[in-house]
Design an enzyme around this catalytic site. Structure first.
Site, mmCIF file in Angstrom:
data_model
loop_
_atom_site.group_PDB
_atom_site.id
_atom_site.type_symbol
_atom_site.label_atom_id
_atom_site.label_comp_id
_atom_site.label_asym_id
_atom_site.label_seq_id
_atom_site.Cartn_x
_atom_site.Cartn_y
_atom_site.Cartn_z
ATOM 1 N N TYR A 266 -25.481 -1.171 -14.707
ATOM 2 C CA TYR A 266 -24.898 -0.118 -14.629
ATOM 3 C C TYR A 266 -23.634 -0.192 -15.000
ATOM 4 O O TYR A 266 -22.764 -1.125 -14.443
ATOM 5 C CB TYR A 266 -24.828 -0.035 -13.118
ATOM 6 C CG TYR A 266 -26.231 -0.112 -12.048
ATOM 7 C CD1 TYR A 266 -27.464 0.171 -12.430
ATOM 8 C CD2 TYR A 266 -25.972 -0.782 -10.864
ATOM 9 C CE1 TYR A 266 -28.525 -0.062 -11.797
ATOM 10 C CE2 TYR A 266 -27.030 -1.059 -10.008
ATOM 11 C CZ TYR A 266 -28.324 -0.690 -10.537
ATOM 12 O OH TYR A 266 -29.511 -0.959 -9.793
ATOM 13 N N PHE B 74 -19.534 -6.537 -11.519
ATOM 14 C CA PHE B 74 -20.456 -7.675 -12.000
ATOM 15 C C PHE B 74 -20.809 -7.571 -13.457
ATOM 16 O O PHE B 74 -20.620 -8.417 -14.381
ATOM 17 C CB PHE B 74 -21.481 -7.902 -11.355
ATOM 18 C CG PHE B 74 -21.188 -8.660 -9.643
ATOM 19 C CD1 PHE B 74 -20.427 -9.697 -9.532
ATOM 20 C CD2 PHE B 74 -21.429 -7.845 -8.706
ATOM 21 C CE1 PHE B 74 -20.111 -10.029 -8.216
ATOM 22 C CE2 PHE B 74 -20.979 -7.999 -7.353
ATOM 23 C CZ PHE B 74 -20.436 -9.200 -7.292
ATOM 24 N N CYS B 75 -21.334 -6.260 -13.654
ATOM 25 C CA CYS B 75 -21.721 -5.931 -15.384
ATOM 26 C C CYS B 75 -20.626 -5.766 -16.191
ATOM 27 O O CYS B 75 -20.481 -6.298 -17.250
ATOM 28 C CB CYS B 75 -22.449 -4.588 -15.172
ATOM 29 S SG CYS B 75 -23.948 -4.570 -14.364
ATOM 30 N N CYS C 293 -20.789 -1.066 -12.299
ATOM 31 C CA CYS C 293 -20.774 -2.090 -11.580
ATOM 32 C C CYS C 293 -19.819 -3.260 -12.007
ATOM 33 O O CYS C 293 -19.826 -3.782 -13.003
ATOM 34 C CB CYS C 293 -22.262 -2.830 -11.646
ATOM 35 S SG CYS C 293 -22.486 -4.299 -11.402
#
Length: 282
Positions: free
Chosen positions: A14, A19-20, A17
């Site tokens: 995403y 973490f992404c 996001c």
């Protein structure tokens, strides 16, 4: 220098996001080409192939296809692969075993052993970390980004109904939604996340004004980098720099980000990070 020519990467993500965003910051800085598959956050059919139902997922092919899960594992494993010529990527990934644990809420989750370690031999370690303290510091702040900084994002970007709506407007614009789905996601999601952010605030024992926690955290980071280094990694960012930058970047364009830039000392470091990552992307 890097054995990256034979590395084919696909990132399931995403866009908004944190973490992404950490994984993208790492790949961009190292100039590694990768394809992006934007996952629909409601249906998630793009990741139906995987029993791991979260993002980011990185599919890496360095001779044989391999799935890497968890942002910190992805970063540690790929960085090890870039430095070490001894092991196959498959072998390196096996050094980060998934372990099933149960949270306080009774939910089963996977945790990964060694996820902040680079799996290097003595000679390689000396080259990357000339002194032991450098490695310890990098690991400490990578963990801090995952365990603390990331939990300040939602309570800050969904702090008020107006900010929650602005955040979801951005999420829907950047994400993969159908027209009607996007409309409902924007309004229902904004309401839901406004209330969820209050729960998160309580769970993480944040102050009444969650901005204060954000300001304190980023100033703590700036203080750790210090006045005599461009980055925590010295003249070039290390994995902690990339993690912190990746997490903070998801607030760009939102009120929380602008407030952070005005009320903390993060701006000079943040701008240097932007510059080196853009150079890495060239």
């Amino acid at each position: 220098q890097l054995p990256a020519g034979n590395l084919q990467l696909t990132l399931y993500q995403y866009k908004t996001c944190p973490f992404c965003s950490k994984v993208r910051a790492f790949l961009d800085y190292h100039g590694l080409p990768y394809e992006i598959v934007e996952v629909n956050p409601i249906m998630r059919k793009e990741i139906k192939f995987s029993s791991y139902r979260k993002v980011p997922i990185l599919l890496a092919n360095a001779g044989s296809p391999l799935q890497l899960n968890d942002s910190s594992v992805i970063i540690s494993a790929i960085k090890t692969y870039l430095i070490s010529k001894r092991n196959s990527l498959e072998e390196i990934v096996s050094f980060y075993p998934p372990m099933k644990t149960v949270t306080e809420q009774g939910k089963e989750v996977f945790e990964y052993g060694n996820k902040y370690w680079l799996m290097l031999d003595e000679k390689e370690t000396k080259r990357v970390y000339p002194v032991k303290e450098v490695r310890v510091e990098e690991m400490k702040w990578r963990k801090w980004a995952d365990d603390w900084l990331v939990h300040l994002i939602s309570p800050n970007v969904y702090r008020t109904p107006r900010e929650a709506l602005a955040s979801f407007d951005y999420i829907v614009r950047e994400g993969k939604f159908g027209t009607m789905e996007g409309f409902f996601a924007k309004y229902m999601g904004a309401v839901a996340m406004f209330f969820i952010s209050k729960r998160l605030k309580k769970r993480h024992h944040l102050q009444d004004n969650v901005r204060e926690d954000l300001y304190e955290a980023v100033n703590e980071w700036v203080k750790a980098v210090g006045k005599h280094r461009l980055f925590m990694g010295g003249n070039q960012p290390n994995l902690a720099d990339l993690a912190v930058y990746g997490v903070l970047r998801v607030m760009e364009g939102l009120e929380a980000f602008d407030d952070m830039m005005v009320h903390t000392k993060i701006q000079p470091w943040y701008q240097r990070m932007e510059e080196v990552i853009q150079k890495g992307e060239v």
